[in-house]
Write a protein that holds these residues in place. Structure first.
Motif, short mmCIF file in Angstrom:
data_model
loop_
_atom_site.label_atom_id
_atom_site.label_comp_id
_atom_site.label_asym_id
_atom_site.label_seq_id
_atom_site.Cartn_x
_atom_site.Cartn_y
_atom_site.Cartn_z
N GLY A 41 0.39 6.89 -9.66
CA GLY A 41 -0.30 6.88 -8.52
C GLY A 41 0.32 6.60 -7.31
N SER A 42 -0.16 6.36 -6.07
CA SER A 42 0.61 6.43 -4.86
C SER A 42 1.69 5.38 -4.79
CB SER A 42 -0.18 5.85 -3.69
OG SER A 42 -1.71 6.12 -4.03
N TRP A 43 1.55 4.23 -5.36
CA TRP A 43 2.71 3.17 -5.08
C TRP A 43 3.77 3.45 -6.38
CZ3 TRP A 43 5.92 1.43 -2.50
CH2 TRP A 43 6.60 0.06 -2.58
N ARG A 77 -0.63 9.80 -16.42
CA ARG A 77 -1.68 9.79 -17.74
C ARG A 77 -1.93 11.25 -18.25
NH1 ARG A 77 -7.04 6.54 -16.70
NH2 ARG A 77 -6.81 7.17 -14.39
N PRO A 135 -3.58 -0.06 -12.14
CA PRO A 135 -4.21 -0.92 -11.45
C PRO A 135 -4.41 -2.21 -12.44
CG PRO A 135 -5.19 1.20 -11.25
CD PRO A 135 -4.01 1.29 -12.26
N SER A 189 -6.54 -2.44 -15.65
CA SER A 189 -6.28 -1.39 -16.71
C SER A 189 -4.82 -1.84 -17.21
CB SER A 189 -6.24 0.14 -16.09
OG SER A 189 -5.19 0.18 -15.67
N ASN A 228 -3.46 -0.81 -21.32
CA ASN A 228 -2.33 0.35 -21.06
C ASN A 228 -1.06 -0.34 -21.92
OD1 ASN A 228 -2.67 2.59 -19.94
ND2 ASN A 228 -3.53 1.15 -18.18
N ALA A 274 1.65 -4.20 -9.40
CA ALA A 274 0.13 -4.49 -9.51
C ALA A 274 -0.26 -5.68 -8.52
CB ALA A 274 -0.67 -4.55 -10.82
N LYS A 275 -1.31 -5.79 -7.61
CA LYS A 275 -1.74 -6.86 -6.95
C LYS A 275 -3.10 -7.39 -7.30
CE LYS A 275 1.20 -5.94 -3.18
NZ LYS A 275 1.65 -5.25 -1.99
N ASN A 329 3.76 -3.22 1.93
CA ASN A 329 4.43 -1.98 1.22
C ASN A 329 3.38 -0.86 1.04
OD1 ASN A 329 6.77 -3.69 -1.00
ND2 ASN A 329 6.98 -3.28 1.13
N ALA A 373 2.02 2.57 0.39
CA ALA A 373 3.01 3.37 -0.25
C ALA A 373 3.38 4.73 0.66
CB ALA A 373 2.05 4.02 -1.42
N ARG A 403 -6.28 0.81 1.43
CA ARG A 403 -7.41 1.11 0.78
C ARG A 403 -8.62 0.07 0.78
NH1 ARG A 403 -4.14 2.94 -3.69
NH2 ARG A 403 -3.60 1.10 -3.67
N VAL A 451 -7.73 2.98 -5.99
CA VAL A 451 -8.14 1.65 -6.30
C VAL A 451 -7.89 0.64 -5.02
CG1 VAL A 451 -5.96 0.77 -7.52
CG2 VAL A 451 -8.02 -0.30 -8.11
N GLU A 467 -7.83 -2.91 -5.05
CA GLU A 467 -8.00 -4.14 -5.74
C GLU A 467 -8.83 -5.14 -5.70
OE1 GLU A 467 -6.67 -4.22 -8.92
OE2 GLU A 467 -4.57 -3.27 -8.93
N1 LIG Z 1 -0.78 2.09 -2.93
C1 LIG Z 1 -0.11 1.14 -2.18
O1 LIG Z 1 0.21 1.41 -1.07
C2 LIG Z 1 0.50 0.09 -3.07
C3 LIG Z 1 1.43 -0.70 -2.54
C4 LIG Z 1 1.65 -1.96 -3.16
C5 LIG Z 1 1.12 -2.33 -4.34
N2 LIG Z 1 0.05 -1.55 -4.66
C6 LIG Z 1 -0.50 -2.14 -6.20
O2 LIG Z 1 0.08 -1.02 -7.13
C7 LIG Z 1 -0.94 -0.98 -8.34
C8 LIG Z 1 -1.18 0.60 -8.39
O3 LIG Z 1 -1.64 1.15 -7.20
P1 LIG Z 1 -1.46 2.65 -6.79
O4 LIG Z 1 -1.75 2.61 -5.29
O5 LIG Z 1 -0.26 3.16 -7.32
O6 LIG Z 1 -2.82 3.15 -7.32
P2 LIG Z 1 -3.71 4.38 -7.42
O7 LIG Z 1 -5.14 4.15 -7.05
O8 LIG Z 1 -2.77 5.29 -6.24
O9 LIG Z 1 -3.37 5.05 -8.81
C9 LIG Z 1 -3.61 4.42 -9.77
C10 LIG Z 1 -2.65 5.08 -10.80
O10 LIG Z 1 -3.05 4.33 -12.10
C11 LIG Z 1 -3.58 5.27 -12.98
N3 LIG Z 1 -4.82 4.92 -13.51
C12 LIG Z 1 -5.82 4.39 -13.05
N4 LIG Z 1 -6.70 3.89 -13.96
C13 LIG Z 1 -6.05 3.87 -15.05
C14 LIG Z 1 -6.13 3.57 -16.32
N5 LIG Z 1 -7.12 2.86 -16.90
N6 LIG Z 1 -5.19 3.54 -17.36
C15 LIG Z 1 -3.93 4.09 -16.85
N7 LIG Z 1 -3.66 4.56 -15.66
C16 LIG Z 1 -4.84 4.36 -14.87
C17 LIG Z 1 -4.13 6.54 -12.04
O11 LIG Z 1 -4.07 7.75 -12.76
C18 LIG Z 1 -3.08 6.45 -11.02
O12 LIG Z 1 -1.72 7.27 -11.79
C19 LIG Z 1 -2.43 -1.62 -7.67
O13 LIG Z 1 -2.38 -2.80 -8.08
C20 LIG Z 1 -2.06 -1.90 -5.97
O14 LIG Z 1 -2.51 -2.93 -5.49
C21 LIG Z 1 -0.31 -0.37 -4.18
#
Ligand SMILES: NC(=O)c1ccc[n+]([C@@H]2O[C@H](COP(=O)([O-])OP(=O)(O)OC[C@H]3O[C@@H](n4cnc5c(N)ncnc54)[C@H](O)[C@@H]3O)[C@@H](O)[C@H]2O)c1
Ligand SMILES: O=P(O)(O)OC[C@H](O)CO
Length: 332
Positions: A10-12, A32, A80, A83, A87, A105-106, A138, A140, A255, A280, A282
């Protein structure tokens, strides 16, 4: 050369994979979907989650977790919170025996009320000294663009924290180490809930005084919960607490804040979910688990309570504001 597997594209996960590769770490990402893994490997871009960002050509991606995990020194968990357990159950067999497990994850798991490092220990059986958490201001995309930012890597084993710190320190990304895993995880999970509240206030049309009041009182309730759980207040006054709270509550890229803003401007939960396009927020689930965790420690978290009631009990945002301001007045 340190080798990292980044599980979750995902993004982060993608932005952090770029940071690792820019720091000279050998990175394989897991996605995935086959199609996304191929796009990352062949076009060096995550067109779904970070379009327009060129990824280092050294990053490869696969949809086979065991290929990504093969020989990894650091396993980065970037899916997230809700999940992660399912996983991990699939990945555990392929995780190298001495690898450090780093959670990005947060969130707090619903039902169990566990922090992510606790979920990881429970599912994988790894000793807590092998489990680390990374958290801080942070968002992303700005990091993927190379805008300077700092973060915290928390692990009870300082040697492992240092190993991760070296693997991701670049000219634009500055990681600090800390041994307070609880503080880091509570700061990261709770600020998402407060960002929802700031978004709601902004959606109603309230300005900076309101947002600053929510952030500050939000921090007070985060510190109350964190210290009750054994966190250090100084962690929550640092990057993983105040730093992330300010970034997330202030940024239109967040988000969680955006989700709250949609509710505050009259949108329904369904329309806000739809507008998130699968990304997501969160805090929407964690508000319920943070509230339950606080209740079990007899900690008062009125903002978290209000966010939970708006998201899950049908309370309107104006009524939530009325409840909050109608509370008994008291010393700060
Ligand atoms: N995006 C940000 O800026 C950022 C920064 C710091 C921390 N985070 C944290 O990082 C974690 C991941 O966030 P993100 O931004 O990468 O999320 P995202 O929403 O951009 O993407 C989530 C990723 O997880 C996958 N995913 C979703 N549901 C799934 C499942 N059931 N099984 C397997 N894969 C699944 C999606 O396909 C995608 O690759 C979160 O806890 C978020 O709070 C995000
Ligand atoms: O976009 P959000 O609200 O999930 O926040 C992203 C990061 O956690 C900010 O540090």
């Amino acid at each position: 050369m340190t080798r990292a597997a980044v599980l979750g594209s995902g993004s982060w996960g993608t932005a952090f994979a770029k940071v690792l590769a820019d720091a000279g770490t050998d990175v394989t990402m897991w996605a995935r979907r086959d199609e996304l893994a191929s796009t990352i490997s062949d076009k060096h871009e995550n067109t779904d989650y970070l379009p327009g960002i060129s990824l280092p050509t050294s990053i490869s991606a696969t949809s086979d977790p065991s290929t990504a995990l093969d020989g990894a020194d650091i396993v980065v968990l970037a899916v997230p919170s809700q999940s992660l357990r399912a996983n991990l159950a699939e990945w555990t067999e392929s995780i190298p025996a001495d690898a450090t497990l780093l959670s990005l994850a947060k969130g707090i798991e619903t039902g169990t009320l566990l922090r992510m490092s606790q979920v990881i220990a429970q599912v994988t059986g790894a000793d807590p000294s092998r489990i680390a958490s990374l958290s801080g201001p942070n968002l992303a995309r700005p990091i993927a663009e190379g805008q300077p930012a700092a973060t915290v890597i928390a692990c009870s084993d300082s040697r492992r924290a240092l190993e991760i710190q070296k693997s991701c320190a670049t000219g634009y990304f500055r990681p600090y180490t800390n041994t307070d895993v609880i503080g880091c995880e509570i700061g990261g999970a709770c600020k998402n809930v407060i960002a929802l509240a700031c978004g709601m206030a902004s959606g109603v049309g309230y300005g900076e005084n309101t947002l600053a009041s929510i952030m500050t009182r939000g921090l007070a309730e985060i510190i109350r919960l964190g210290t009750a759980l054994g966190a250090s207040a100084s962690t929550l006054a640092g990057l993983a607490g105040v730093g992330d709270l300010v970034a997330t509550c202030s940024s239109t890229l967040s988000r969680n804040r955006t989700f709250g803003e949609r509710l505050g401007s009259g949108g329904s939960m369904e329309s806000a979910q739809k507008a998130a396009h699968g990304q997501v927020a969160e805090g929407v689930k964690s508000c319920t688990s943070v509230r339950a965790l606080a209740e079990s420690y007899d900690v008062e978290m009125p903002l978290t309570e209000a966010v939970h009631r708006v998201c899950h009990e049908g309370l309107s945002v104006p009524d939530a504001v009325g409840h909050l301001l109608g509370r008994r007045i008291k010393p700060e």
